[in-house]
Design a protein around this motif. Structure first.
Motif, PDB file in Angstrom:
ATOM      1  N   PRO A 142      50.639  41.695  50.851  1.00 16.96           N
ATOM      2  CA  PRO A 142      51.495  42.341  49.760  1.00 16.96           C
ATOM      3  C   PRO A 142      50.790  41.971  48.320  1.00 16.96           C
ATOM      4  CG  PRO A 142      53.183  40.866  50.529  1.00 16.96           C
ATOM      5  CD  PRO A 142      51.913  40.776  51.740  1.00 16.96           C
ATOM      6  N   VAL A 143      50.391  40.726  48.094  1.00 20.44           N
ATOM      7  CA  VAL A 143      49.804  40.363  46.909  1.00 20.44           C
ATOM      8  C   VAL A 143      48.304  40.643  47.016  1.00 20.44           C
ATOM      9  CG1 VAL A 143      49.268  38.298  45.494  1.00 20.44           C
ATOM     10  CG2 VAL A 143      51.381  38.526  46.668  1.00 20.44           C
ATOM     11  N   THR A 144      47.662  40.442  48.042  1.00 23.97           N
ATOM     12  CA  THR A 144      46.406  40.729  48.169  1.00 23.97           C
ATOM     13  C   THR A 144      46.007  42.271  47.853  1.00 23.97           C
ATOM     14  OG1 THR A 144      46.378  39.658  50.442  1.00 23.97           O
ATOM     15  CG2 THR A 144      44.547  40.854  50.082  1.00 23.97           C
ATOM     16  N   GLU A 145      46.898  43.189  48.182  1.00 21.85           N
ATOM     17  CA  GLU A 145      46.784  44.338  48.057  1.00 21.85           C
ATOM     18  C   GLU A 145      46.690  44.854  46.512  1.00 21.85           C
ATOM     19  OE1 GLU A 145      48.903  48.985  49.275  1.00 21.85           O
ATOM     20  OE2 GLU A 145      50.157  47.008  49.339  1.00 21.85           O
ATOM     21  N   GLN A 146      47.798  44.240  45.738  1.00 18.64           N
ATOM     22  CA  GLN A 146      47.753  44.560  44.372  1.00 18.64           C
ATOM     23  C   GLN A 146      46.356  43.584  43.550  1.00 18.64           C
ATOM     24  OE1 GLN A 146      50.012  45.928  42.268  1.00 18.64           O
ATOM     25  NE2 GLN A 146      50.318  46.782  44.299  1.00 18.64           N
ATOM     26  N   ILE A 147      46.048  42.666  43.992  1.00 15.25           N
ATOM     27  CA  ILE A 147      44.705  42.009  43.613  1.00 15.25           C
ATOM     28  C   ILE A 147      43.546  43.040  43.698  1.00 15.25           C
ATOM     29  CG2 ILE A 147      43.129  40.126  43.458  1.00 15.25           C
ATOM     30  CD1 ILE A 147      45.776  38.387  44.452  1.00 15.25           C
ATOM     31  N   MET A 148      43.611  43.750  44.860  1.00 15.66           N
ATOM     32  CA  MET A 148      42.331  44.404  45.468  1.00 15.66           C
ATOM     33  C   MET A 148      42.605  45.591  44.440  1.00 15.66           C
ATOM     34  SD  MET A 148      40.625  42.958  48.034  1.00 15.66           S
ATOM     35  CE  MET A 148      39.829  44.182  48.954  1.00 15.66           C
ATOM     36  N   GLU A 149      43.749  45.972  44.046  1.00 15.02           N
ATOM     37  CA  GLU A 149      43.726  47.256  43.127  1.00 15.02           C
ATOM     38  C   GLU A 149      43.223  47.099  41.723  1.00 15.02           C
ATOM     39  OE1 GLU A 149      47.533  49.229  43.708  1.00 15.02           O
ATOM     40  OE2 GLU A 149      47.182  49.639  45.670  1.00 15.02           O
ATOM     41  N   VAL A 150      43.486  45.929  41.058  1.00 15.17           N
ATOM     42  CA  VAL A 150      43.642  45.591  39.704  1.00 15.17           C
ATOM     43  C   VAL A 150      42.137  44.788  39.445  1.00 15.17           C
ATOM     44  CG1 VAL A 150      45.674  46.010  38.851  1.00 15.17           C
ATOM     45  CG2 VAL A 150      45.141  43.728  39.635  1.00 15.17           C
ATOM     46  N   MET A 151      41.634  43.998  40.476  1.00 12.02           N
ATOM     47  CA  MET A 151      40.322  43.193  39.949  1.00 12.02           C
ATOM     48  C   MET A 151      39.348  44.063  39.822  1.00 12.02           C
ATOM     49  SD  MET A 151      39.352  41.347  43.518  1.00 12.02           S
ATOM     50  CE  MET A 151      37.709  41.760  44.246  1.00 12.02           C
ATOM     51  N   ARG A 152      38.345  43.418  38.767  1.00  7.40           N
ATOM     52  CA  ARG A 152      37.107  44.028  38.299  1.00  7.40           C
ATOM     53  C   ARG A 152      35.989  43.162  39.141  1.00  7.40           C
ATOM     54  NH1 ARG A 152      38.965  43.970  32.237  1.00  7.40           N
ATOM     55  NH2 ARG A 152      41.176  44.962  32.428  1.00  7.40           N
ATOM     56  N   PRO A 153      34.793  43.899  38.730  1.00  2.60           N
ATOM     57  CA  PRO A 153      33.524  43.246  39.332  1.00  2.60           C
ATOM     58  C   PRO A 153      33.324  41.966  38.877  1.00  2.60           C
ATOM     59  CG  PRO A 153      33.009  45.764  38.246  1.00  2.60           C
ATOM     60  CD  PRO A 153      34.599  45.010  38.154  1.00  2.60           C
ATOM     61  N   HIS A 154      33.811  41.502  37.730  1.00  2.97           N
ATOM     62  CA  HIS A 154      33.661  40.024  37.277  1.00  2.97           C
ATOM     63  C   HIS A 154      34.523  39.196  37.910  1.00  2.97           C
ATOM     64  CE1 HIS A 154      36.349  41.074  33.689  1.00  2.97           C
ATOM     65  NE2 HIS A 154      37.263  40.589  34.622  1.00  2.97           N
ATOM     66  N   HIS A 155      35.431  39.373  39.104  1.00  2.00           N
ATOM     67  CA  HIS A 155      36.215  38.513  39.648  1.00  2.00           C
ATOM     68  C   HIS A 155      35.706  38.225  40.986  1.00  2.00           C
ATOM     69  CE1 HIS A 155      39.288  40.371  36.833  1.00  2.00           C
ATOM     70  NE2 HIS A 155      39.503  39.180  36.753  1.00  2.00           N
ATOM     71  N   ARG A 156      35.903  37.100  41.437  1.00  6.56           N
ATOM     72  CA  ARG A 156      35.599  36.789  43.028  1.00  6.56           C
ATOM     73  C   ARG A 156      37.079  36.412  43.337  1.00  6.56           C
ATOM     74  NH1 ARG A 156      31.482  32.995  45.379  1.00  6.56           N
ATOM     75  NH2 ARG A 156      31.609  33.935  47.814  1.00  6.56           N
ATOM     76  N   PHE A 157      37.245  37.146  44.502  1.00 10.47           N
ATOM     77  CA  PHE A 157      38.581  37.079  45.170  1.00 10.47           C
ATOM     78  C   PHE A 157      38.466  36.619  46.620  1.00 10.47           C
ATOM     79  CE2 PHE A 157      42.334  39.362  47.265  1.00 10.47           C
ATOM     80  CZ  PHE A 157      43.179  38.336  47.398  1.00 10.47           C
ATOM     81  N   ILE A 158      39.166  35.536  46.907  1.00 10.73           N
ATOM     82  CA  ILE A 158      39.139  35.023  48.543  1.00 10.73           C
ATOM     83  C   ILE A 158      40.669  34.947  49.051  1.00 10.73           C
ATOM     84  CG2 ILE A 158      38.597  33.178  49.951  1.00 10.73           C
ATOM     85  CD1 ILE A 158      36.387  33.024  47.039  1.00 10.73           C
ATOM     86  N   ALA A 159      40.720  35.541  50.069  1.00 14.37           N
ATOM     87  CA  ALA A 159      42.186  35.297  50.487  1.00 14.37           C
ATOM     88  C   ALA A 159      42.203  34.342  51.941  1.00 14.37           C
ATOM     89  CB  ALA A 159      42.771  36.653  51.156  1.00 14.37           C
ATOM     90  N   VAL A 160      43.157  33.584  52.045  1.00  9.55           N
ATOM     91  CA  VAL A 160      43.068  32.477  52.904  1.00  9.55           C
ATOM     92  C   VAL A 160      44.271  32.888  53.811  1.00  9.55           C
ATOM     93  CG1 VAL A 160      43.215  29.966  53.711  1.00  9.55           C
ATOM     94  CG2 VAL A 160      42.176  30.852  51.580  1.00  9.55           C
ATOM     95  N   GLU A 161      44.101  33.005  55.070  1.00  6.39           N
ATOM     96  CA  GLU A 161      45.189  33.098  56.036  1.00  6.39           C
ATOM     97  C   GLU A 161      45.094  32.311  57.447  1.00  6.39           C
ATOM     98  OE1 GLU A 161      48.381  33.511  57.944  1.00  6.39           O
ATOM     99  OE2 GLU A 161      48.513  34.152  55.877  1.00  6.39           O
TER     100      GLU A 161
END
Length: 175
Positions: free
Chosen positions: A35-54
């Motif tokens: 649920p949080v991952t989805e929102q981040i994927m929608e609003v993040m920009r190219p200058h972000h690095r996003f890593i999900a841990v599960e």
């Protein structure tokens, strides 16, 4: 993995403090079904690095299906220092945690905290979800200089979010 899936109001509250206009690395601990991952994927920009841990393999399969472009670490959140280093990540601006952090075994907690101490940027924030509001306020205040709490009434069960910054540097003691 997260104890409770986050409602839209919880997700909104979590992302409240994330400044998407500034570049930085975002790490989500205990991504669950995303649920949080989805929102981040929608609003993040190219200058972000996003890593999900599960850690849960079933949740990881769901996340891979839902977000084919996601950088996903299938790992125990307390053992991520090395895999993140391999990804070239050593400074993190935001750590979003759905883990039951206060309930972690002491050893795991120490590992997680050492990683935060080392990796959280000076302006970085640990954003921690809770479903037992206020109970762990003292726990987080012992670990961080700055702790702010916001209630989320519209979650089931009602919960809240801790925003913790400036990890307290403690002298290494013999355990």
């Amino acid at each position: 993995s997260s104890a409770v899936p986050s409602s839209p109001s919880m997700v909104a509250r979590i992302l409240d403090r994330v400044d998407f206009s500034r570049p930085g690395t975002i790490v989500e601990l205990g991504a669950g079904t995303g649920p949080v991952t989805e929102q981040i994927m929608e609003v993040m920009r190219p200058h972000h690095r996003f890593i999900a841990v599960e850690n849960d393999p079933d949740f990881c399969n769901i996340l891979r299906r839902r977000f084919p472009n996601l950088t996903l670490l299938q790992s125990d959140a307390t053992k991520i220092a090395e895999p993140l280093e391999h990804l070239g990540v050593n400074r993190v601006e935001y750590v979003l945690s759905g883990l039951p952090t206060p309930a972690l075994p002491r050893k795991s907690l120490i590992k997680l905290f050492r990683w935060l101490e080392k990796s959280l940027s000076p302006t970085g924030v640990l954003i921690q979800i809770t479903v037992v509001p206020f109970v762990y306020q003292r726990f987080y205040r012992r670990l961080f200089d700055s702790v702010d709490f916001r209630m989320v009434w519209l979650n089931i069960p009602p919960g809240g979010v801790y925003y913790c910054s400036k990890p307290r540097r403690r002298p290494a003691r013999a355990q």
